[in-house]
Design a protein around this motif. Structure first.
Motif, PDB file in Angstrom:
ATOM      1  N   VAL A   9     -13.256   9.515  -2.150  1.00 19.31           N
ATOM      2  CA  VAL A   9     -12.175   9.649  -1.173  1.00 19.31           C
ATOM      3  C   VAL A   9     -10.878  10.044  -1.854  1.00 19.31           C
ATOM      4  CG1 VAL A   9     -13.199   8.021   0.448  1.00 19.31           C
ATOM      5  CG2 VAL A   9     -11.643   7.178  -1.305  1.00 19.31           C
ATOM      6  N   SER A  10     -10.041  10.798  -1.137  1.00 14.65           N
ATOM      7  CA  SER A  10      -8.764  11.254  -1.691  1.00 14.65           C
ATOM      8  C   SER A  10      -7.732  10.138  -1.749  1.00 14.65           C
ATOM      9  CB  SER A  10      -8.216  12.412  -0.856  1.00 14.65           C
ATOM     10  OG  SER A  10      -7.993  11.999   0.491  1.00 14.65           O
ATOM     11  N   GLN A  11      -7.927   9.098  -0.936  1.00  9.19           N
ATOM     12  CA  GLN A  11      -7.019   7.955  -0.908  1.00  9.19           C
ATOM     13  C   GLN A  11      -7.753   6.784  -0.257  1.00  9.19           C
ATOM     14  OE1 GLN A  11      -3.330   8.778   1.118  1.00  9.19           O
ATOM     15  NE2 GLN A  11      -2.251   7.067   0.173  1.00  9.19           N
ATOM     16  N   TYR A  12      -7.456   5.569  -0.719  1.00 11.50           N
ATOM     17  CA  TYR A  12      -8.123   4.390  -0.171  1.00 11.50           C
ATOM     18  C   TYR A  12      -7.212   3.723   0.853  1.00 11.50           C
ATOM     19  CZ  TYR A  12     -10.457  -0.190  -0.084  1.00 11.50           C
ATOM     20  OH  TYR A  12     -11.081  -1.348   0.305  1.00 11.50           O
ATOM     21  N   ILE A  13      -7.576   3.885   2.126  1.00  8.38           N
ATOM     22  CA  ILE A  13      -6.830   3.282   3.236  1.00  8.38           C
ATOM     23  C   ILE A  13      -7.775   2.332   3.953  1.00  8.38           C
ATOM     24  CG2 ILE A  13      -5.438   3.689   5.294  1.00  8.38           C
ATOM     25  CD1 ILE A  13      -4.307   4.953   2.760  1.00  8.38           C
ATOM     26  N   TRP A  14      -7.321   1.095   4.170  1.00  7.45           N
ATOM     27  CA  TRP A  14      -8.161   0.070   4.794  1.00  7.45           C
ATOM     28  C   TRP A  14      -7.393  -0.616   5.917  1.00  7.45           C
ATOM     29  CZ3 TRP A  14      -7.926  -5.515   4.401  1.00  7.45           C
ATOM     30  CH2 TRP A  14      -9.078  -6.174   4.868  1.00  7.45           C
ATOM     31  N   ARG A  15      -7.902  -0.508   7.128  1.00  8.43           N
ATOM     32  CA  ARG A  15      -7.279  -1.123   8.302  1.00  8.43           C
ATOM     33  C   ARG A  15      -5.813  -0.726   8.438  1.00  8.43           C
ATOM     34  NH1 ARG A  15     -10.166  -7.178   7.923  1.00  8.43           N
ATOM     35  NH2 ARG A  15     -12.291  -6.369   8.135  1.00  8.43           N
ATOM     36  N   GLY A  16      -5.512   0.508   8.053  1.00 10.29           N
ATOM     37  CA  GLY A  16      -4.161   1.027   8.167  1.00 10.29           C
ATOM     38  C   GLY A  16      -3.264   0.719   6.991  1.00 10.29           C
ATOM     39  N   MET A  17      -3.810   0.061   5.953  1.00 12.99           N
ATOM     40  CA  MET A  17      -3.021  -0.288   4.769  1.00 12.99           C
ATOM     41  C   MET A  17      -3.431   0.577   3.587  1.00 12.99           C
ATOM     42  SD  MET A  17      -2.769  -4.447   4.924  1.00 12.99           S
ATOM     43  CE  MET A  17      -4.527  -4.682   4.641  1.00 12.99           C
ATOM     44  N   PRO A  52       1.257   2.230  13.176  1.00 11.08           N
ATOM     45  CA  PRO A  52       2.509   2.090  13.921  1.00 11.08           C
ATOM     46  C   PRO A  52       3.372   0.929  13.437  1.00 11.08           C
ATOM     47  CG  PRO A  52       0.676   2.495  15.411  1.00 11.08           C
ATOM     48  CD  PRO A  52       0.085   2.216  14.068  1.00 11.08           C
ATOM     49  N   CYS A  53       2.734  -0.134  12.905  1.00 13.14           N
ATOM     50  CA  CYS A  53       3.500  -1.294  12.445  1.00 13.14           C
ATOM     51  C   CYS A  53       4.349  -0.953  11.226  1.00 13.14           C
ATOM     52  CB  CYS A  53       2.549  -2.443  12.123  1.00 13.14           C
ATOM     53  SG  CYS A  53       3.374  -3.945  11.557  1.00 13.14           S
ATOM     54  N   SER A  54       3.771  -0.279  10.247  1.00 12.65           N
ATOM     55  CA  SER A  54       4.510   0.071   9.025  1.00 12.65           C
ATOM     56  C   SER A  54       5.178   1.436   9.117  1.00 12.65           C
ATOM     57  CB  SER A  54       3.566   0.059   7.823  1.00 12.65           C
ATOM     58  OG  SER A  54       2.591   1.084   7.937  1.00 12.65           O
ATOM     59  N   GLN A  55       4.905   2.166  10.221  1.00 15.32           N
ATOM     60  CA  GLN A  55       5.460   3.497  10.431  1.00 15.32           C
ATOM     61  C   GLN A  55       4.995   4.489   9.369  1.00 15.32           C
ATOM     62  OE1 GLN A  55       7.723   4.412  13.218  1.00 15.32           O
ATOM     63  NE2 GLN A  55       6.569   2.592  13.797  1.00 15.32           N
ATOM     64  N   LYS A  56       3.746   4.342   8.931  1.00 12.15           N
ATOM     65  CA  LYS A  56       3.194   5.238   7.920  1.00 12.15           C
ATOM     66  C   LYS A  56       1.990   5.997   8.469  1.00 12.15           C
ATOM     67  CE  LYS A  56       4.718   2.654   3.846  1.00 12.15           C
ATOM     68  NZ  LYS A  56       4.302   1.995   2.573  1.00 12.15           N
ATOM     69  N   GLY A  57       1.755   7.173   7.887  1.00 10.85           N
ATOM     70  CA  GLY A  57       0.616   7.983   8.285  1.00 10.85           C
ATOM     71  C   GLY A  57      -0.097   8.536   7.064  1.00 10.85           C
ATOM     72  N   TYR A  58      -1.398   8.812   7.207  1.00 12.25           N
ATOM     73  CA  TYR A  58      -2.205   9.270   6.083  1.00 12.25           C
ATOM     74  C   TYR A  58      -3.204  10.321   6.551  1.00 12.25           C
ATOM     75  CZ  TYR A  58      -0.549   4.674   4.557  1.00 12.25           C
ATOM     76  OH  TYR A  58       0.234   3.579   4.282  1.00 12.25           O
ATOM     77  N   PHE A  59      -3.558  11.218   5.629  1.00 10.22           N
ATOM     78  CA  PHE A  59      -4.626  12.185   5.874  1.00 10.22           C
ATOM     79  C   PHE A  59      -5.593  12.074   4.705  1.00 10.22           C
ATOM     80  CE2 PHE A  59      -6.173  16.745   5.770  1.00 10.22           C
ATOM     81  CZ  PHE A  59      -7.054  16.568   6.829  1.00 10.22           C
ATOM     82  N   VAL A  60      -6.817  11.612   4.989  1.00 11.86           N
ATOM     83  CA  VAL A  60      -7.799  11.324   3.950  1.00 11.86           C
ATOM     84  C   VAL A  60      -9.005  12.240   4.114  1.00 11.86           C
ATOM     85  CG1 VAL A  60      -9.344   9.575   2.988  1.00 11.86           C
ATOM     86  CG2 VAL A  60      -7.084   8.916   3.834  1.00 11.86           C
TER      87      VAL A  60
END
Length: 235
Positions: free
Chosen positions: A34-42, A218-226
């Motif tokens: 994976v290009s980035q490890y994102i788990w449950r939005g974190m 939405p809670c942390s106001q962050k977005g990711y594309f993996v």
């Protein structure tokens, strides 16, 4: 807050053969890149390899899953063990999450110093969607507004669908109450994602699933594309 990186996954799955009336034990072995490890939005890590190993029998399964950074030694390593039972659309299980570094003791289970977190979960597959609830009941957990164990929980709904030549999944995940584990002050939507997967045929009997996922918190106001791909040994 635990960082999640490095591991292996052991999954156990089995069934009854109607043809020869013999019990059959099945095993799976795969690895995601994976290009980035994102788990449950974190955000838990950079580009990673995430191996999976599993075995199952009559609905019972035992699995090991892990994650390790491919680009930096500063990310934590992760090693998770899962035991579960599935009957019909219902799945019940327990997960032992562990994440740490080269000097972190794996067999430290002291309540005040352990890097393990133990979570119970229940999930039900309704066909058109799957709903699940997870709660940490022991080990390293966050605290609530009263500075007491939060019994951090997470609930998620995922709906699969087909569009064009890809298989898609739409997911919404929420944290129901305040916990430092998920860095929330109360009820919060932490994971909104859309994932598209397409199998790339390599040979007549071997293909590689490649996927792309848009994730918003939405809670942390962050977005990711993996983006990622899965290599697995055919059954």
């Amino acid at each position: 807050m635990r960082n999640y990186l490095f591991a292996i996954v052991l999954l156990v799955s089995a069934g009854w053969s109607a043809v020869n009336a013999q019990e059959k034990v099945e095993a799976t072995l795969s690895a995601d890149f994976v290009s980035q490890y994102i788990w449950r939005g974190m955000e838990l890590g950079h580009a990673s390899v995430q191996p999976n190993l599993g075995v199952s029998w009559k609905g019972f399964s035992l699995s090991a899953w892990g994650s390790m950074s491919l680009t930096t030694s500063e990310d934590a390593r992760e090693f998770d063990l899962t035991a579960s039972y599935t009957t019909g659309g219902l799945t019940l299980g327990v997960v032992d999450y562990w994440s740490g570094y080269s000097d972190t003791k794996y067999f430290d289970y002291n309540a005040h110093s352990t890097y393990h977190a133990f979570e119970g979960f229940i999930a039900y597959d309704f066909g058109i969607l799957t709903a699940s609830w997870q709660t940490i009941f022991a080990g390293g957990d966050g605290v609530n507004k009263s500075d007491k164990r939060a019994y951090s929980s997470y609930a998620e709904v995922t709906a699969p669908f087909k569009l064009a030549t890809c298989n898609w999944e739409a997911t919404v995940g929420v944290v129901p109450y305040a916990t430092t584990y998920y860095e929330t002050n109360g009820f919060a939507v932490t994971n909104v994602s859309v994932k598209a997967t397409k199998d790339i045929k390599i040979t007549e009997h071997f293909s590689v699933p490649i996927y792309a996922q848009l994730i918003g918190n939405p809670c942390s106001q962050k977005g990711y594309f993996v983006v990622g791909l899965t290599l697995s040994i055919p059954q």
